[in-house]
Every structure is written in C-alpha cells, then in structure tokens.
Design an enzyme around this catalytic site. Structure first.
Site, mmCIF file in Angstrom:
data_model
loop_
_atom_site.group_PDB
_atom_site.id
_atom_site.type_symbol
_atom_site.label_atom_id
_atom_site.label_comp_id
_atom_site.label_asym_id
_atom_site.label_seq_id
_atom_site.Cartn_x
_atom_site.Cartn_y
_atom_site.Cartn_z
ATOM 1 C CB ALA A 50 4.341 -4.194 -3.244
ATOM 2 N N GLY A 95 -0.662 -3.238 -2.274
ATOM 3 C CA GLY A 95 -0.081 -2.116 -1.524
ATOM 4 C C GLY A 95 -0.775 -0.792 -1.799
ATOM 5 C CD GLU A 98 -1.317 -4.105 1.931
ATOM 6 O OE1 GLU A 98 -0.477 -3.995 1.012
ATOM 7 O OE2 GLU A 98 -1.255 -4.989 2.791
ATOM 8 C CD GLU A 118 -1.874 -8.256 -1.543
ATOM 9 O OE1 GLU A 118 -3.079 -8.592 -1.617
ATOM 10 O OE2 GLU A 118 -1.523 -7.105 -1.230
#
Ligand code: COA
Length: 244
Positions: A50, A95, A98, A118
């Site tokens: 992200a 992300g 993911e 993260e």
C-alpha cells in the site's frame, strides 16, 4: 490488468484500489471477459505494498475504513467466478502480497520477492494478509513472515505453497499464465465458478463448505454444460461448453 505506477513500484494508493474495484465490476459483468491476469508495470515490482505516504496519514477512525474497503475489493477478486491469476514479476510486499494472495493462482518470475513487512512501519497487514497467508502456508510460517517482516524469494514461496509456479523470465511467466488460464476457460464456466465458491467456503466460518459443495454439485446437473460434458465423454468427442 496491469497495476501501473512503476515510479512508485506500483504501490497501491486509494485511487488504484478504486480502479481495481471498478475493473472487477466490469470483469464480473462483461461476458466477453473469460479470465484475468494481474501484473505490475516495469521490471522491479508486482506491487511494493500500500502507498506508505497515504498510510502515514491514517488515524484510528479512517484506518478501519481504509482496511475494510481494501479487504472488500480483494474479496471481490477472490470470489470472482472467472479465474484470476497473479503474474508476480518482482516485489510483492504488504498489499502486493495480499493482492497476489487474493487471486486464485500465482505465477512468479525468478526475481519475485514476497513479504508482509508492515511491522517495520509499526502496523500490521490490513488487506487480509494475516488471514490468507495463514490459509496458504500455515500458522508457523505465517507467524514468522508477519512478525519478522522478512522477504522470501520465489523458490521459497513455491516450497511453502504460496505460489503455483516459478518461471525464469516475465515472458515465460506470462506464457505459463496464459497456458493455465486457457486450460481453465476451456472447462465448463458454471462449474469453475462453483469450484471457486466451494474452495473459498473453507475460510468462511459461517458456511458449511460440504453443504456448499453438495448444493453446487446438484446445481451443475441443471446446466446445459453438464449434458454436453457427459454426452461428449460418452460419444468420445471434445465438449463445447457454453457457460449455461
Ligand atoms: N509506498 C509508497 N512508495 C513506495 C512504496 C510504497 N509501499 N514502495 C516503494 N515506493 C517508492 C519509493 O519511495 C521510491 O520513490 P521515490 O523514487 O519517489 O523516492 C520508489 O518507489 C522506488 O523505491 P526504492 O525504495 O527507491 O527502491 P529500492 O529498490 O531501493 O527498494 C523496496 C525496493 C521494495 C525494498 C523498497 O521500496 C521498500 O521497502 N518499499 C516498501 C515496502 C513496504 O513496506 N510495503 C508495505 C507497505 S504497507
């Protein structure tokens, strides 16, 4: 579908997540689309996570919404009745890992790197990473990756069952994606959609997957493709499925 922000290693900002959402609405609706390959632009990354510049601005109120909206988009990928393959051509971090895990299959190039880093930023995965990684590789390795933030290479990811194939180059990886996708889309589409529902039922505690399977099995017998598939076998010819 190409995630196209190569100067930011294809980091997913809110706009990109919205674009993926809109693209999948079209993929669901457009009967001419039979399957999807998702990859990242450039030579370095699939998606490096992200967008950290947006994450840095989050607070307790909007962070939940941020995570839930991304989770919803990724669930729409996972639950899509058309096959979705991630072509992981470089970094798939946070992300990005993911997003790849929300796809039904993953094909990686030899330079691919996977990780949930993260914790290096003082946060945890928010787009389903703790759940899908654990489902794919088990608790021991999922704990290790999510708690150390370490990256693994494509061969390690293959050994762990995180991905389906490793190919040397992007060209070979694309050819593999197309080969697998073409094989899947030559089968009965309604059956493929029901396989996706049943396999996904494993991770839904509210659902009895065996019941979903029995219901899906019964539903298949109402399709024209069931009549075609069984007759074609008995008549020793290739079936021609219509998706009906
Ligand atoms: N969000 C925002 N920007 C990102 C990004 C992310 N997740 N990942 C990379 N970028 C940007 C960098 O800031 C840099 O931008 P700049 O050129 O404007 O400075 C550009 O992409 C290239 O990245 P860079 O770090 O210079 O490349 P590198 O080859 O040295 O390192 C990584 C590659 C993937 C190891 C490194 O970019 C990285 O650790 N990214 C963050 C990974 C992460 O923590 N993801 C989870 C986020 S929740």
């Amino acid at each position: 579908m190409t995630i196209n922000r190569p100067d930011k290693l294809n980091a997913l900002n809110i706009q990109t997540i919205e674009d993926i959402k809109l693209a999948f609405e079209e993929i669901y609706d457009d009967t001419s689309i039979k399957g999807v390959i998702i990859t990242g632009a450039g030579e370095k990354a699939f998606v490096a996570g992200a967008d950290i510049s947006e994450i840095a601005e989050l607070n307790e109120l909007n962070a939940r919404n941020f995570a839930e909206s991304g989770q919803e988009v990724f669930s729409s990928i996972e639950n899509c009745h058309k096959p979705v393959i991630a072509l992981v051509n470089g970094f798939a971090l946070g992300g990005g890992c993911e997003l790849a895990m929300a796809c039904h299959l993953r094909v990686a190039t030899a330079n691919a790197r996977f990780g949930q880093p993260e914790v290096n930023l003082g946060i945890i995965p928010g787009y389903g990473g703790t759940q899908r990684l654990t489902q794919l590789i088990g608790k021991a390795k999922s704990f290790e990756l999510c708690m150390t933030g370490d990256m693994i290479n494509a061969n390690q990811a293959l050994t762990l069952g995180l991905i389906n194939y490793v190919l040397e180059s992007p060209t070979e990886a694309l050819a593999k994606c197309e080969e697998v996708l073409n094989k899947i889309i030559s089968k009965a589409p309604v059956a493929i959609g029901l396989v996706i529902d049943c396999v996904n039922a494993v991770s839904n505690e509210q659902e009895n997957g065996y019941q979903t399977e029995a219901n899906g099995f019964a539903a298949c017998t109402k399709t024209i493709d069931f009549a075609e598939g069984t007759s074609a076998f008995l008549e020793k010819r290739k079936p021609e499925f219509k998706g009906e």
